[in-house]
Scaffold this motif. Structure first.
Motif, PDB file in Angstrom:
ATOM      1  N   PRO A  87      -2.695   2.556   0.605  1.00 41.41           N
ATOM      2  CA  PRO A  87      -1.734   1.672   0.704  1.00 41.41           C
ATOM      3  C   PRO A  87      -1.693   1.384   2.800  1.00 41.41           C
ATOM      4  CG  PRO A  87      -0.861   1.931  -0.164  1.00 41.41           C
ATOM      5  CD  PRO A  87      -1.606   3.583  -0.457  1.00 41.41           C
ATOM      6  N   MET A  88      -0.798   2.372   2.858  1.00 46.34           N
ATOM      7  CA  MET A  88      -0.715   2.469   5.319  1.00 46.34           C
ATOM      8  C   MET A  88      -1.750   2.278   5.547  1.00 46.34           C
ATOM      9  SD  MET A  88      -1.983   5.454   3.566  1.00 46.34           S
ATOM     10  CE  MET A  88      -0.608   6.774   3.832  1.00 46.34           C
ATOM     11  N   HIS A  89      -2.635   2.567   4.707  1.00 46.52           N
ATOM     12  CA  HIS A  89      -4.741   1.428   5.583  1.00 46.52           C
ATOM     13  C   HIS A  89      -5.215   0.025   5.250  1.00 46.52           C
ATOM     14  CE1 HIS A  89      -4.522   5.960   6.637  1.00 46.52           C
ATOM     15  NE2 HIS A  89      -4.575   6.178   5.523  1.00 46.52           N
ATOM     16  N   ILE A  90      -4.274  -0.391   4.024  1.00 44.22           N
ATOM     17  CA  ILE A  90      -4.611  -1.113   4.249  1.00 44.22           C
ATOM     18  C   ILE A  90      -3.816  -2.760   4.495  1.00 44.22           C
ATOM     19  CG2 ILE A  90      -6.863  -0.844   2.689  1.00 44.22           C
ATOM     20  CD1 ILE A  90      -4.771  -1.406   0.352  1.00 44.22           C
ATOM     21  N   ASP A  91      -2.439  -2.599   4.301  1.00 43.51           N
ATOM     22  CA  ASP A  91      -1.941  -3.630   4.019  1.00 43.51           C
ATOM     23  C   ASP A  91      -0.483  -3.513   4.877  1.00 43.51           C
ATOM     24  OD1 ASP A  91      -0.250  -5.566   2.185  1.00 43.51           O
ATOM     25  OD2 ASP A  91       1.760  -3.423   2.387  1.00 43.51           O
ATOM     26  N   GLU A  92       0.140  -4.130   5.914  1.00 47.58           N
ATOM     27  CA  GLU A  92       1.073  -3.805   7.442  1.00 47.58           C
ATOM     28  C   GLU A  92       2.079  -3.491   6.887  1.00 47.58           C
ATOM     29  OE1 GLU A  92       2.213  -4.089  11.129  1.00 47.58           O
ATOM     30  OE2 GLU A  92       0.276  -4.702  10.570  1.00 47.58           O
ATOM     31  N   GLU A  93       2.575  -4.084   5.929  1.00 46.92           N
ATOM     32  CA  GLU A  93       4.039  -3.804   5.005  1.00 46.92           C
ATOM     33  C   GLU A  93       4.591  -2.615   4.380  1.00 46.92           C
ATOM     34  OE1 GLU A  93       7.168  -5.628   6.024  1.00 46.92           O
ATOM     35  OE2 GLU A  93       4.962  -7.217   7.115  1.00 46.92           O
ATOM     36  N   ALA A  94       3.012  -2.358   4.110  1.00 52.38           N
ATOM     37  CA  ALA A  94       2.720  -0.927   3.560  1.00 52.38           C
ATOM     38  C   ALA A  94       2.636  -0.055   4.347  1.00 52.38           C
ATOM     39  CB  ALA A  94       2.273  -0.720   2.336  1.00 52.38           C
ATOM     40  N   GLY A  95       2.283  -0.335   5.862  1.00 55.09           N
ATOM     41  CA  GLY A  95       2.520   0.573   6.651  1.00 55.09           C
ATOM     42  C   GLY A  95       3.109   1.148   7.582  1.00 55.09           C
ATOM     43  N   LYS A  96       3.759  -0.301   8.058  1.00 55.65           N
ATOM     44  CA  LYS A  96       5.452  -0.190   8.160  1.00 55.65           C
ATOM     45  C   LYS A  96       6.288   0.952   7.300  1.00 55.65           C
ATOM     46  CE  LYS A  96       5.044  -4.600  10.457  1.00 55.65           C
ATOM     47  NZ  LYS A  96       5.509  -5.895  10.349  1.00 55.65           N
ATOM     48  N   ALA A  97       6.203   0.818   5.788  1.00 52.24           N
ATOM     49  CA  ALA A  97       7.877   1.078   5.112  1.00 52.24           C
ATOM     50  C   ALA A  97       7.170   2.876   5.274  1.00 52.24           C
ATOM     51  CB  ALA A  97       7.187   1.164   3.787  1.00 52.24           C
ATOM     52  N   SER A  98       5.898   2.905   5.884  1.00 53.81           N
ATOM     53  CA  SER A  98       5.119   4.065   5.900  1.00 53.81           C
ATOM     54  C   SER A  98       5.898   5.308   7.087  1.00 53.81           C
ATOM     55  CB  SER A  98       4.114   4.465   5.727  1.00 53.81           C
ATOM     56  OG  SER A  98       3.222   4.408   6.855  1.00 53.81           O
ATOM     57  N   ILE A  99       5.598   6.057   7.221  1.00 51.55           N
ATOM     58  CA  ILE A  99       6.059   7.531   7.994  1.00 51.55           C
ATOM     59  C   ILE A  99       5.073   6.979   9.336  1.00 51.55           C
ATOM     60  CG2 ILE A  99       7.171   9.415   6.716  1.00 51.55           C
ATOM     61  CD1 ILE A  99       4.312  11.017   7.360  1.00 51.55           C
ATOM     62  N   LEU A 100       4.151   6.468   9.460  1.00 55.88           N
ATOM     63  CA  LEU A 100       3.202   6.218  10.441  1.00 55.88           C
ATOM     64  C   LEU A 100       3.215   4.789  10.908  1.00 55.88           C
ATOM     65  CD1 LEU A 100      -0.328   6.544   8.216  1.00 55.88           C
ATOM     66  CD2 LEU A 100       0.539   7.949   9.554  1.00 55.88           C
ATOM     67  N   GLY A 101       4.452   4.149  10.476  1.00 58.76           N
ATOM     68  CA  GLY A 101       5.066   2.752  11.658  1.00 58.76           C
ATOM     69  C   GLY A 101       4.437   1.816  11.257  1.00 58.76           C
ATOM     70  N   GLY A 102       3.332   1.113  10.450  1.00 55.72           N
ATOM     71  CA  GLY A 102       2.607  -0.046  11.051  1.00 55.72           C
ATOM     72  C   GLY A 102       0.888   0.570  10.304  1.00 55.72           C
ATOM     73  N   LEU A 103       0.034  -0.866   9.986  1.00 56.09           N
ATOM     74  CA  LEU A 103      -0.710  -0.798   9.707  1.00 56.09           C
ATOM     75  C   LEU A 103      -1.983   0.142   9.922  1.00 56.09           C
ATOM     76  CD1 LEU A 103      -2.780  -2.123   7.803  1.00 56.09           C
ATOM     77  CD2 LEU A 103      -3.443  -3.880   9.831  1.00 56.09           C
ATOM     78  N   SER A 104      -2.097   1.187   9.694  1.00 58.58           N
ATOM     79  CA  SER A 104      -2.624   2.597  10.784  1.00 58.58           C
ATOM     80  C   SER A 104      -4.118   2.781  10.399  1.00 58.58           C
ATOM     81  CB  SER A 104      -1.793   4.041  10.450  1.00 58.58           C
ATOM     82  OG  SER A 104      -2.022   3.999   9.716  1.00 58.58           O
ATOM     83  N   ALA A 105      -5.077   3.297  10.989  1.00 55.91           N
ATOM     84  CA  ALA A 105      -5.980   3.692  10.917  1.00 55.91           C
ATOM     85  C   ALA A 105      -6.246   4.684   9.775  1.00 55.91           C
ATOM     86  CB  ALA A 105      -7.125   3.844  12.127  1.00 55.91           C
ATOM     87  N   SER A 106      -7.038   5.222   9.222  1.00 58.41           N
ATOM     88  CA  SER A 106      -7.856   6.116   8.160  1.00 58.41           C
ATOM     89  C   SER A 106      -7.817   7.255   9.232  1.00 58.41           C
ATOM     90  CB  SER A 106      -8.606   6.330   7.599  1.00 58.41           C
ATOM     91  OG  SER A 106      -9.493   6.919   6.861  1.00 58.41           O
ATOM     92  N   GLY A 107      -7.359   8.696   9.092  1.00 61.15           N
ATOM     93  CA  GLY A 107      -8.381  10.186   9.922  1.00 61.15           C
ATOM     94  C   GLY A 107      -9.531   9.191  10.710  1.00 61.15           C
ATOM     95  N   TRP A 108      -9.951   9.253   9.208  1.00 56.80           N
ATOM     96  CA  TRP A 108     -12.103   9.463   8.978  1.00 56.80           C
ATOM     97  C   TRP A 108     -12.489   8.336   9.823  1.00 56.80           C
ATOM     98  CZ3 TRP A 108     -13.636  13.676   8.342  1.00 56.80           C
ATOM     99  CH2 TRP A 108     -12.914  14.781   7.100  1.00 56.80           C
ATOM    100  N   HIS A 109     -11.215   6.639  10.135  1.00 56.50           N
ATOM    101  CA  HIS A 109     -11.945   5.801  10.842  1.00 56.50           C
ATOM    102  C   HIS A 109     -11.566   6.053  12.228  1.00 56.50           C
ATOM    103  CE1 HIS A 109     -11.017   1.104  12.194  1.00 56.50           C
ATOM    104  NE2 HIS A 109     -12.808   1.886  12.731  1.00 56.50           N
ATOM    105  N   THR A 110     -10.600   7.022  12.475  1.00 56.26           N
ATOM    106  CA  THR A 110     -10.371   7.396  13.961  1.00 56.26           C
ATOM    107  C   THR A 110     -12.456   7.998  14.749  1.00 56.26           C
ATOM    108  OG1 THR A 110      -8.143   7.218  13.424  1.00 56.26           O
ATOM    109  CG2 THR A 110      -8.739   9.107  14.970  1.00 56.26           C
ATOM    110  N   ALA A 111     -11.804   8.669  13.458  1.00 50.47           N
ATOM    111  CA  ALA A 111     -12.926  10.023  13.911  1.00 50.47           C
ATOM    112  C   ALA A 111     -14.098   9.037  13.913  1.00 50.47           C
ATOM    113  CB  ALA A 111     -13.497  11.123  12.247  1.00 50.47           C
ATOM    114  N   SER A 112     -14.307   8.385  13.362  1.00 48.26           N
ATOM    115  CA  SER A 112     -15.708   7.517  13.313  1.00 48.26           C
ATOM    116  C   SER A 112     -15.856   6.423  14.667  1.00 48.26           C
ATOM    117  CB  SER A 112     -15.847   6.439  12.328  1.00 48.26           C
ATOM    118  OG  SER A 112     -16.373   7.229  10.799  1.00 48.26           O
ATOM    119  N   MET A 113     -14.720   6.045  15.338  1.00 48.63           N
ATOM    120  CA  MET A 113     -14.154   5.491  16.712  1.00 48.63           C
ATOM    121  C   MET A 113     -14.704   6.561  17.222  1.00 48.63           C
ATOM    122  SD  MET A 113     -10.770   2.430  14.935  1.00 48.63           S
ATOM    123  CE  MET A 113     -10.149   3.980  15.008  1.00 48.63           C
ATOM    124  N   PHE A 114     -14.371   7.602  17.334  1.00 47.10           N
ATOM    125  CA  PHE A 114     -14.699   8.779  18.126  1.00 47.10           C
ATOM    126  C   PHE A 114     -15.767   8.928  18.797  1.00 47.10           C
ATOM    127  CE2 PHE A 114     -15.794  13.220  18.666  1.00 47.10           C
ATOM    128  CZ  PHE A 114     -15.955  13.024  19.250  1.00 47.10           C
TER     129      PHE A 114
END
Length: 152
Positions: free
Chosen positions: A36-63
């Motif tokens: 949910p924190m990776h596909i929904d803005e509101e779920a991301g805001k409600a999570s400990i991540l603080g907003g819509l956040s990239a998956s760690g695997w997405h971060t690795a791919s962007m890197f």
């Protein structure tokens, strides 16, 4: 072209910059990590991540793309035998501007593969506030500039 000899310990190479968009976060997550924190803005805001956040695997791919565009595409890379470690230190949020560096930790020629050297890198990706969001280490095999001369 960068060859094994161009990677002495301590050398730092810049990663290309990357602006992270909400659309790409959702697109990657929908395909590969639909939490949910990776596909929904509101779920991301409600999570400990603080907003819509990239998956760690997405971060690795962007890197990986940032490294390719920054310096790997102009190197004599023959690939990598793997990743020694990867840490996701902070969330990557929609709107973040990523940058970073790859620093050579050590390098050695390979007896088992004449003409090839192994270069070990520390990679650090940071956001626009200079906060490290991802760290990793891995070796990359590089061709030697003059394989025949070095094999003799």
């Amino acid at each position: 072209m960068l060859y094994f000899e161009d990677f002495p310990p301590g050398r730092s190479l810049p990663l290309a910059s990357k602006l992270v968009t909400a659309d790409e976060i959702v697109e990657f997550a929908a395909e590969f990590d639909p939490q949910p924190m990776h596909i929904d803005e509101e779920a991301g805001k409600a999570s400990i991540l603080g907003g819509l956040s990239a998956s760690g695997w997405h971060t690795a791919s962007m890197f990986m793309r940032m490294m390719y565009d920054g310096w790997l595409s102009s190197s004599s890379s023959e690939g990598s035998p793997g990743i020694e470690f990867m840490e996701w230190k902070r969330p990557v949020l929609a709107g973040d501007m990523l940058s970073g560096r790859s620093t050579v930790l050590e390098s050695r020629t390979l007896r088992s593969r004449p003409g090839i050297g192994m270069v070990k890198f520390l990679h650090e990706v940071e956001n626009q506030r200079g906060e490290i969001v991802m760290r990793g280490e891995n070796p990359i095999m590089m061709r030697l500039r003059d394989a025949e001369e070095n094999a003799a």
